[in-house]
Design a protein around this motif. Structure first.
Motif, PDB file in Angstrom:
ATOM      1  N   UNK A 193       4.570  -4.321   6.692  1.00 35.09           N
ATOM      2  CA  UNK A 193       4.700  -3.444   5.533  1.00 35.09           C
ATOM      3  C   UNK A 193       5.096  -4.239   4.295  1.00 35.09           C
ATOM      4  N   UNK A 194       6.065  -5.139   4.446  1.00 33.61           N
ATOM      5  CA  UNK A 194       6.539  -5.941   3.309  1.00 33.61           C
ATOM      6  C   UNK A 194       5.452  -6.900   2.835  1.00 33.61           C
ATOM      7  N   UNK A 195       4.750  -7.534   3.786  1.00 32.98           N
ATOM      8  CA  UNK A 195       3.701  -8.494   3.429  1.00 32.98           C
ATOM      9  C   UNK A 195       2.577  -7.830   2.658  1.00 32.98           C
ATOM     10  N   UNK A 196       2.114  -6.675   3.155  1.00 29.40           N
ATOM     11  CA  UNK A 196       1.031  -5.961   2.474  1.00 29.40           C
ATOM     12  C   UNK A 196       1.468  -5.473   1.096  1.00 29.40           C
ATOM     13  N   UNK A 197       2.685  -4.969   1.030  1.00 26.59           N
ATOM     14  CA  UNK A 197       3.183  -4.438  -0.236  1.00 26.59           C
ATOM     15  C   UNK A 197       3.365  -5.541  -1.266  1.00 26.59           C
TER      16      UNK A 197
END
Length: 386
Positions: free
Chosen positions: A359-363
Motif C-alpha cells: 500500500x505504501x509503495x503504490x501510494x
C-alpha cells in the motif's frame, strides 16, 4: 451458474470509486456491467485492465428525473457520491443538499427500480466527540461499532458540517433496510465506515499536507503538541471491503443488513506527521518530516478558538472561508482513533488484500507524481532531500 449482475457506483469517478472499479474488474466474476454516475466523466486513472464494460453517466444525485434511468435493472448500488468539504464556516446548504437529500434520492430510486442492495460509504469522522464530554480531542481505543460513541447534538461534533451530514445520510440508509421495493421485495442496506484514506488518486489528505510542507521547507509543523495516533486506511483495501459488503448482502443479509461496519487494515497507527514521513521514505524525491518543535496543544486550541470567533463575527460582513475548521483540525491531530474491525472480519469475511508495504509503495509513486506535477504547475522549487 451465477446470474451476472449490473452494479451502479454513485461518485464512481472519484478517489475511492476508482479503486472500487479496479477491485470489481479484477475480482468480481459476477459483474457484467459497471455503471458510474458522477458529475464528471469516468476515466481509468489507475491503469487496470477492464474485463467488464464501464458505462459513464453524467448526472447529479439531487436531480432524480435526470439520473433515474441509471438505476434500471441494477442489482447493487454503491453510494459513494458526497460533498466532501471541510470549509469553515461550513456550507450547510450544500452539505444538506448532497449528503442528506441526495442520499434520500438514491434510496427512493432504489425502491422505485427494485434495486435489492445498497452499500453506503460513511465515515469514521462521525465518531469524533469530546473525550469525557469536555476535552477538545477524541479517544477511541480498539472499540467496536456498538461501543463507539456517536454525537447526539450538532454541537458535539468535533468536525462541524461534514461529519453530521454524513451521519444523517448513514441513518437514512440504515433506516431504509427491510423497507419495501416497488415489486414487494425488501431493500437490504449496509454502511461502511472507513477512517481517513490514502492511496493512488488521493487529492485531499496527503496532497494537503504536502502543500503545507512546501511552505515550511519540507517540515510538517507539529501544532498539536506531541500529536495523537490516527488510524488510516489504504483505498484499495477500503474498496475490497465494499465488494465484500455487496456479497454479504446477497449471501447472508439476515446477519449484517442494516448495520454499520468499521473497515481498517494493517497501516501503521501513528501521528499524521509521522505517517507522512514514513510514506515519503518510499519516495525518491518527496521528503516530508515532522518539525523539530512542538506548539503546546492548549496554546494552539486557544489561538484556533479565537480565530473561529473572529471569522464568525466577521462572516456577516466579510465572507471569509477557511479550508478546514481550526479547532476541528487540531482535534483530529491530537486524537487517538483506533477502530476494531471484528464485525467486518466475521460478517463480511473481510481481510485486507494489500499489505502495508504494498500500500505504501503504490501510494508513494502516486504522491511523487502528484508532487512533481504540482510544483511544475505552480513553478515551485522542489524540496531538497536531507
Amino acid at each position: 451458474m451465477d446470474r451476472k449482475e449490473i452494479v451502479l457506483i454513485t461518485g464512481g469517478a472519484g478517489f475511492l470509486g476508482q479503486h472500487l472499479i479496479k477491485t470489481l474488474q479484477e475480482h468480481d466474476t459476477k459483474v457484467r456491467e459497471i455503471r458510474v454516475l458522477d458529475l464528471k466523466p469516468y476515466e481509468n486513472i489507475l491503469g487496470h485492465i477492464d474485463t467488464h464494460p464501464v458505462v459513464s453517466i453524467l448526472g447529479d444525485i439531487c436531480q432524480p428525473e435526470k439520473i433515474e434511468s441509471a438505476f434500471q435493472d441494477v442489482d447493487c448500488v454503491f453510494h459513494m457520491a458526497a460533498y466532501i468539504n471541510f470549509d469553515f464556516p461550513p456550507n450547510q446548504k450544500e452539505l444538506q443538499r448532497v449528503n442528506v437529500d441526495g442520499t434520500q434520492t438514491v434510496i427512493n430510486l432504489c425502491r422505485k427500480y427494485n434495486v435489492p442492495r445498497l452499500v453506503f460509504t460513511s465515515d469514521c469522522l462521525i465518531h469524533m466527540t469530546p473525550y469525557m464530554g469536555r476535552a477538545n480531542f477524541t479517544v477511541v481505543c480498539n472499540q467496536t461499532e456498538p461501543k463507539t460513541k456517536i454525537p447526539t447534538k450538532e454541537s458535539e461534533f468535533q468536525i462541524p458540517g461534514y461529519a453530521p451530514s454524513k451521519l444523517k445520510g448513514e441513518n437514512l440508509v440504515l433506516d431504509a433496510n427491510d423497507t419495501l421495493l416497488a415489486n414487494g421485495e425488501k431493500l437490504k442496506t449496509i454502511a461502511i465506515r472507513p477512517p481517513v484514506m490514502f492511496g493512488e488518486g488521493d487529492q485531499l489528505f496527503v496532497p494537503t499536507l504536502i502543500k503545507v510542507a512546501l511552505r515550511f521547507g519540507g517540515e510538517l509543523p507539529k501544532i498539536a503538541g506531541p500529536g495523537g495516533k490516527q488510524q488510516v486506511l489504504y483505498a484499495g483495501n477500503a474498496a475490497w471491503a465494499h465488494y465484500r459488503a455487496k456479497e454479504a448482502l446477497a449471501l447472508k443479509p439476515k446477519e449484517i443488513a442494516g448495520y454499520p461496519v468499521f473497515v481498517t487494515d494493517e497501516s501503521g497507527i501513528e501521528d499524521t506527521t509521522r505517517f507522512c514521513q514514513r510514506l515519503s521514505r518510499a519516495n525518491e524525491t518527496l521528503k516530508l518530516r515532522p518539525s523539530w518543535y512542538q506548539i503546546p496543544l492548549f496554546l494552539s486550541f486557544f489561538l484556533a478558538f479565537l480565530l473561529e470567533l473572529l471569522i464568525k463575527a466577521l462572516n456577516p460582513i466579510v465572507k471569509i472561508k477557511l479550508s478546514f475548521p481550526p479547532c476541528g483540525l487540531l482535534s483530529y491531530m491530537s486524537s487517538i482513533l483506533l477502530f476494531n474491525r471484528i464485525r467486518a472480519s466475521i460478517y463480511l469475511d473481510y481481510e485486507p488484500i494489500y499489505s502495508e508495504e504494498k500500500a505504501v509503495t503504490r501510494s508513494a509513486l502516486w504522491y511523487e507524481k502528484w508532487y512533481q506535477d504540482y510544483c511544475q504547475q505552480h513553478q515551485l522549487k522542489k524540496l531538497k532531500v536531507k
